[in-house]
Design a protein around this motif. Structure first.
Motif, PDB file in Angstrom:
ATOM      1  N   MET A   1      47.204  50.358  20.893  1.00 43.36           N
ATOM      2  CA  MET A   1      45.904  49.937  21.417  1.00 43.36           C
ATOM      3  C   MET A   1      45.989  49.782  22.931  1.00 43.36           C
ATOM      4  SD  MET A   1      43.673  46.522  20.509  1.00 43.36           S
ATOM      5  CE  MET A   1      43.531  47.015  18.799  1.00 43.36           C
ATOM      6  N   ASN A   2      45.013  50.337  23.636  1.00 40.18           N
ATOM      7  CA  ASN A   2      45.007  50.236  25.085  1.00 40.18           C
ATOM      8  C   ASN A   2      44.545  48.856  25.520  1.00 40.18           C
ATOM      9  OD1 ASN A   2      45.805  52.908  25.399  1.00 40.18           O
ATOM     10  ND2 ASN A   2      43.686  53.648  25.327  1.00 40.18           N
ATOM     11  N   ALA A   3      45.138  48.364  26.601  1.00 41.86           N
ATOM     12  CA  ALA A   3      44.764  47.043  27.110  1.00 41.86           C
ATOM     13  C   ALA A   3      43.407  47.116  27.792  1.00 41.86           C
ATOM     14  CB  ALA A   3      45.825  46.548  28.094  1.00 41.86           C
ATOM     15  N   GLU A   4      42.658  46.026  27.665  1.00 43.17           N
ATOM     16  CA  GLU A   4      41.382  45.924  28.347  1.00 43.17           C
ATOM     17  C   GLU A   4      41.605  45.859  29.851  1.00 43.17           C
ATOM     18  OE1 GLU A   4      38.363  46.014  27.158  1.00 43.17           O
ATOM     19  OE2 GLU A   4      38.978  46.224  25.058  1.00 43.17           O
ATOM     20  N   PRO A   5      40.657  46.388  30.667  1.00 48.09           N
ATOM     21  CA  PRO A   5      40.808  46.340  32.134  1.00 48.09           C
ATOM     22  C   PRO A   5      41.036  44.930  32.652  1.00 48.09           C
ATOM     23  CG  PRO A   5      39.043  47.829  31.519  1.00 48.09           C
ATOM     24  CD  PRO A   5      39.470  47.158  30.251  1.00 48.09           C
ATOM     25  N   ARG A   6      40.346  43.957  32.044  1.00 45.34           N
ATOM     26  CA  ARG A   6      40.521  42.583  32.529  1.00 45.34           C
ATOM     27  C   ARG A   6      41.923  42.058  32.251  1.00 45.34           C
ATOM     28  NH1 ARG A   6      37.082  42.125  28.090  1.00 45.34           N
ATOM     29  NH2 ARG A   6      37.954  40.973  26.298  1.00 45.34           N
ATOM     30  N   ASP A   7      42.528  42.527  31.106  1.00 46.34           N
ATOM     31  CA  ASP A   7      43.894  42.119  30.796  1.00 46.34           C
ATOM     32  C   ASP A   7      44.879  42.737  31.782  1.00 46.34           C
ATOM     33  OD1 ASP A   7      42.962  40.704  28.607  1.00 46.34           O
ATOM     34  OD2 ASP A   7      43.171  42.423  27.253  1.00 46.34           O
ATOM     35  N   ILE A   8      44.655  43.996  32.146  1.00 41.70           N
ATOM     36  CA  ILE A   8      45.526  44.668  33.108  1.00 41.70           C
ATOM     37  C   ILE A   8      45.449  43.967  34.462  1.00 41.70           C
ATOM     38  CG2 ILE A   8      45.901  46.807  34.384  1.00 41.70           C
ATOM     39  CD1 ILE A   8      44.908  48.309  31.938  1.00 41.70           C
ATOM     40  N   ALA A  10      44.698  40.859  35.010  1.00 42.81           N
ATOM     41  CA  ALA A  10      45.362  39.558  34.904  1.00 42.81           C
ATOM     42  C   ALA A  10      46.875  39.720  34.986  1.00 42.81           C
ATOM     43  CB  ALA A  10      44.962  38.875  33.598  1.00 42.81           C
ATOM     44  N   ILE A  11      47.392  40.755  34.312  1.00 41.64           N
ATOM     45  CA  ILE A  11      48.837  40.998  34.344  1.00 41.64           C
ATOM     46  C   ILE A  11      49.295  41.358  35.752  1.00 41.64           C
ATOM     47  CG2 ILE A  11      50.657  42.553  33.537  1.00 41.64           C
ATOM     48  CD1 ILE A  11      49.084  42.766  30.891  1.00 41.64           C
ATOM     49  N   GLU A  12      48.522  42.211  36.438  1.00 43.57           N
ATOM     50  CA  GLU A  12      48.877  42.595  37.806  1.00 43.57           C
ATOM     51  C   GLU A  12      48.874  41.386  38.724  1.00 43.57           C
ATOM     52  OE1 GLU A  12      47.243  47.222  37.921  1.00 43.57           O
ATOM     53  OE2 GLU A  12      46.005  45.575  38.692  1.00 43.57           O
ATOM     54  N   SER A  13      47.908  40.505  38.569  1.00 44.25           N
ATOM     55  CA  SER A  13      47.840  39.298  39.398  1.00 44.25           C
ATOM     56  C   SER A  13      49.030  38.388  39.140  1.00 44.25           C
ATOM     57  CB  SER A  13      46.537  38.539  39.127  1.00 44.25           C
ATOM     58  OG  SER A  13      45.420  39.292  39.534  1.00 44.25           O
ATOM     59  N   LEU A  14      49.412  38.261  37.859  1.00 42.04           N
ATOM     60  CA  LEU A  14      50.556  37.415  37.518  1.00 42.04           C
ATOM     61  C   LEU A  14      51.848  37.981  38.089  1.00 42.04           C
ATOM     62  CD1 LEU A  14      51.659  34.980  36.016  1.00 42.04           C
ATOM     63  CD2 LEU A  14      51.806  36.389  33.949  1.00 42.04           C
ATOM     64  N   TRP A  18      54.347  36.230  40.825  1.00 41.50           N
ATOM     65  CA  TRP A  18      55.792  36.041  40.659  1.00 41.50           C
ATOM     66  C   TRP A  18      56.558  36.675  41.812  1.00 41.50           C
ATOM     67  CZ3 TRP A  18      55.853  37.522  34.772  1.00 41.50           C
ATOM     68  CH2 TRP A  18      55.468  36.416  34.024  1.00 41.50           C
ATOM     69  N   ARG A  19      56.119  37.880  42.233  1.00 40.25           N
ATOM     70  CA  ARG A  19      56.809  38.546  43.342  1.00 40.25           C
ATOM     71  C   ARG A  19      56.768  37.699  44.599  1.00 40.25           C
ATOM     72  NH1 ARG A  19      53.661  43.134  46.145  1.00 40.25           N
ATOM     73  NH2 ARG A  19      52.757  41.239  46.989  1.00 40.25           N
ATOM     74  N   ASP A  20      55.576  37.201  44.966  1.00 39.25           N
ATOM     75  CA  ASP A  20      55.432  36.412  46.179  1.00 39.25           C
ATOM     76  C   ASP A  20      56.117  35.060  46.058  1.00 39.25           C
ATOM     77  OD1 ASP A  20      54.031  38.425  47.362  1.00 39.25           O
ATOM     78  OD2 ASP A  20      52.053  37.607  46.880  1.00 39.25           O
ATOM     79  N   ALA A  21      56.328  34.601  44.840  1.00 43.96           N
ATOM     80  CA  ALA A  21      57.032  33.336  44.622  1.00 43.96           C
ATOM     81  C   ALA A  21      58.542  33.503  44.718  1.00 43.96           C
ATOM     82  CB  ALA A  21      56.662  32.758  43.259  1.00 43.96           C
ATOM     83  N   ALA A 234      46.879  38.542  51.738  1.00 47.38           N
ATOM     84  CA  ALA A 234      46.731  39.471  50.616  1.00 47.38           C
ATOM     85  C   ALA A 234      46.964  38.758  49.293  1.00 47.38           C
ATOM     86  CB  ALA A 234      47.698  40.647  50.767  1.00 47.38           C
ATOM     87  N   PHE A 235      47.889  37.831  49.285  1.00 52.10           N
ATOM     88  CA  PHE A 235      48.145  37.024  48.089  1.00 52.10           C
ATOM     89  C   PHE A 235      46.933  36.155  47.767  1.00 52.10           C
ATOM     90  CE2 PHE A 235      49.608  32.943  46.325  1.00 52.10           C
ATOM     91  CZ  PHE A 235      50.224  33.380  45.156  1.00 52.10           C
ATOM     92  N   LEU A 236      46.300  35.619  48.796  1.00 53.69           N
ATOM     93  CA  LEU A 236      45.127  34.770  48.589  1.00 53.69           C
ATOM     94  C   LEU A 236      43.963  35.560  48.008  1.00 53.69           C
ATOM     95  CD1 LEU A 236      45.211  32.686  51.891  1.00 53.69           C
ATOM     96  CD2 LEU A 236      46.241  32.145  49.679  1.00 53.69           C
TER      97      LEU A 236
END
Length: 261
Positions: A1-8, A10-14, A18-21, A234-236
């Motif tokens: 099943m393909n992920a919904e755009p909103r889920d993608i 959210a994952i990219e933001s998370l 983590w990267r910036d942290a 950019a993080f903000l």
């Protein structure tokens, strides 16, 4: 099943959070010895990157950077020296032009970001895209508009707007340090984890060190200033809820300048 755009999204933001942290690794179900790299893998990596990363002698490049930077007595001359510098690998990776700085050359604050993106590469000035516009609005609100000079740790756009490597930052560091020595600012503002790691030589995550005053002192010339690291604009844009922390840092910077006035 393909992920919904909103889920993608959210994952990219998370992942970006983590990267910036400062998160640079994750755990897997089974342990792996990543110090072992077989020869075919090494050859494959070398072949894949040969056409992307031009060969540069880091020792000669650093010597050239130091020589060019030392010969500049003004920020304008330093910007010109950067255009003559051919020792940064990023220069041969598709960047249109060097992007040195913008702002008041006599400013009491030196702002250092990560590196130019697509908008900056096209305009030839740092922080002119969406992140730069947010930064400008914050500077205006804090009363710092004409009190800053803005530059980056590297002066050519990394491919795909990726984070510059430590080697790329290191070879450009003499120009950043020379800008610091020429300006002798009352304070330095570091935007994001990459800038903080490069200037402060730390591996601490940006969420751990943001809001803390530290010191940047050059090995030569008796030049030093208090340094404040904060979240990258950019993080903000990806994490609007973090704007409160960045705004607190901006107000702390303004208050520090008023105390020293």
């Amino acid at each position: 099943m393909n992920a919904e755009p909103r889920d993608i999204a959210a994952i990219e933001s998370l992942l970006a959070f983590w990267r910036d942290a400062g998160v640079d690794a994750c755990f897997e179900e089974a342990p792996q010895d990543r110090t072992i790299v077989v020869a075919p893998a090494l050859k494959a990596v070398a072949k894949a990157t040969a056409s992307v990363a031009p060969a540069v002698n880091s020792g000669e490049a650093l010597a050239q950077a130091r020589r060019l930077a030392a010969g500049a007595d003004t920020l304008e001359a330093l910007a010109e020296a950067v255009t003559r510098f051919d020792g940064c690998p990023l220069r041969g990776m598709g960047a249109r032009q060097s992007v040195f700085g913008r702002g008041n050359p006599d400013a009491p604050v030196l702002v250092i970001g990560e590196g130019p993106g697509a908008d900056e590469d096209a305009a030839g000035q740092p922080f002119v895209g969406r992140a730069g516009q947010l930064l400008d609005r914050m500077l205006v609100a804090a009363g710092l508009t004409d009190r800053v000079f803005i530059t980056n740790t590297v002066f050519w756009r990394p491919p795909g707007n990726r984070t510059p490597t430590a080697d790329e930052q290191s070879v450009c560091a003499p120009f950043v340090e020379r800008a610091f020595a020429i300006m002798r600012p009352k304070a330095v503002l570091l935007l994001g984890a990459a800038a903080a790691r490069s200037v402060l030589h730390t591996e601490e995550g940006i969420l751990r060190i943001r809001g803390q005053w530290r010191e940047w002192r050059l090995a030569e010339g008796d030049v030093s200033a208090p340094v404040l690291a904060t979240l990258h604009p950019a993080f903000l844009l990806r994490q609007p809820q973090a704007k409160r922390q960045a705004w607190a840092d901006m107000l702390a910077l303004a208050a520090r300048l008023d105390e020293d006035a």
